[in-house]
Motif scaffolding. Structure first.
Motif, PDB file in Angstrom:
ATOM      1  N   GLU A 104       1.347  -1.393  -0.336  1.00 50.21           N
ATOM      2  CA  GLU A 104       0.028   0.532  -0.028  1.00 50.21           C
ATOM      3  C   GLU A 104       1.072   1.291   0.046  1.00 50.21           C
ATOM      4  OE1 GLU A 104      -3.253   1.948   3.067  1.00 50.21           O
ATOM      5  OE2 GLU A 104      -2.564   0.185   3.115  1.00 50.21           O
ATOM      6  N   MET A 105       0.449   1.877  -0.637  1.00 49.44           N
ATOM      7  CA  MET A 105       1.595   3.455  -0.733  1.00 49.44           C
ATOM      8  C   MET A 105       0.271   4.757  -0.020  1.00 49.44           C
ATOM      9  SD  MET A 105       2.633   3.926  -4.692  1.00 49.44           S
ATOM     10  CE  MET A 105       1.302   3.750  -5.728  1.00 49.44           C
ATOM     11  N   THR A 106       0.804   5.573   0.274  1.00 49.04           N
ATOM     12  CA  THR A 106       0.527   6.859   1.394  1.00 49.04           C
ATOM     13  C   THR A 106       0.994   7.783   0.915  1.00 49.04           C
ATOM     14  OG1 THR A 106       2.338   6.641   3.222  1.00 49.04           O
ATOM     15  CG2 THR A 106      -0.171   5.027   3.862  1.00 49.04           C
ATOM     16  N   ASP A 107       0.401   9.166   1.437  1.00 51.85           N
ATOM     17  CA  ASP A 107       1.500  10.582   0.920  1.00 51.85           C
ATOM     18  C   ASP A 107       2.370  10.491   1.615  1.00 51.85           C
ATOM     19  OD1 ASP A 107      -0.791  11.243  -0.102  1.00 51.85           O
ATOM     20  OD2 ASP A 107      -1.639  12.072   1.772  1.00 51.85           O
ATOM     21  N   GLU A 108       3.279   9.728   2.862  1.00 50.28           N
ATOM     22  CA  GLU A 108       4.073   9.390   3.369  1.00 50.28           C
ATOM     23  C   GLU A 108       5.352   8.548   2.941  1.00 50.28           C
ATOM     24  OE1 GLU A 108       1.404   9.509   5.220  1.00 50.28           O
ATOM     25  OE2 GLU A 108       1.755  11.747   4.916  1.00 50.28           O
ATOM     26  N   GLY A 109       4.692   7.730   2.276  1.00 55.07           N
ATOM     27  CA  GLY A 109       6.220   6.119   1.861  1.00 55.07           C
ATOM     28  C   GLY A 109       4.613   5.405   1.430  1.00 55.07           C
ATOM     29  N   PHE A 110       5.896   3.738   1.306  1.00 53.51           N
ATOM     30  CA  PHE A 110       4.146   3.072   0.969  1.00 53.51           C
ATOM     31  C   PHE A 110       5.555   1.738   1.924  1.00 53.51           C
ATOM     32  CE2 PHE A 110       8.933   3.198  -0.922  1.00 53.51           C
ATOM     33  CZ  PHE A 110       9.268   1.769  -1.399  1.00 53.51           C
ATOM     34  N   GLU A 111       3.971   0.570   1.519  1.00 50.26           N
ATOM     35  CA  GLU A 111       4.312  -0.523   2.215  1.00 50.26           C
ATOM     36  C   GLU A 111       5.592  -1.678   1.446  1.00 50.26           C
ATOM     37  OE1 GLU A 111       0.693  -1.220   5.248  1.00 50.26           O
ATOM     38  OE2 GLU A 111       0.782  -1.744   3.043  1.00 50.26           O
ATOM     39  N   PHE A 112       6.965  -1.881   2.186  1.00 48.57           N
ATOM     40  CA  PHE A 112       7.584  -2.666   0.954  1.00 48.57           C
ATOM     41  C   PHE A 112       7.615  -4.698   2.028  1.00 48.57           C
ATOM     42  CE2 PHE A 112      12.136  -5.000   0.608  1.00 48.57           C
ATOM     43  CZ  PHE A 112      12.027  -5.360  -0.541  1.00 48.57           C
TER      44      PHE A 112
END
Length: 81
Positions: free
Chosen positions: A37-45
């Motif tokens: 999932e992507m957010t405004d601050e970053g993403f999940e790896f």
């Protein structure tokens, strides 16, 4: 030159196989895993914890550990060939 957030977002897609190098609290050096999932601050790896089984010819389903990566901590990111 660091990757821009827009370039990072172009590369990421849910469950896309990627190669990540990052700095900061969570560091990876050319680690292969999946985008989450992507957010405004970053993403999940999604780091694959059963690499030998999953990436072999047997191809077991991936077992993953989720890490949250900030866009500003991405040193390099590419799609897996």
């Amino acid at each position: 030159m660091p990757l821009s957030v827009s370039k990072i977002k172009e590369i990421l897609a849910p469950w896309r196989l990627i190669i990540l190098t990052s700095k900061g609290a969570i560091r990876f050096k050319r680690e292969t895993g999946y985008a989450g999932e992507m957010t405004d601050e970053g993403f999940e790896f999604l780091e694959v914890t059963n690499k030998d089984d999953h990436f072999s010819n047997i191809s077991a389903p991936p077992e993953t550990k989720i890490h949250r990566i900030r866009y500003e901590d991405v040193v390099d990111l590419e799609r897996h060939p």
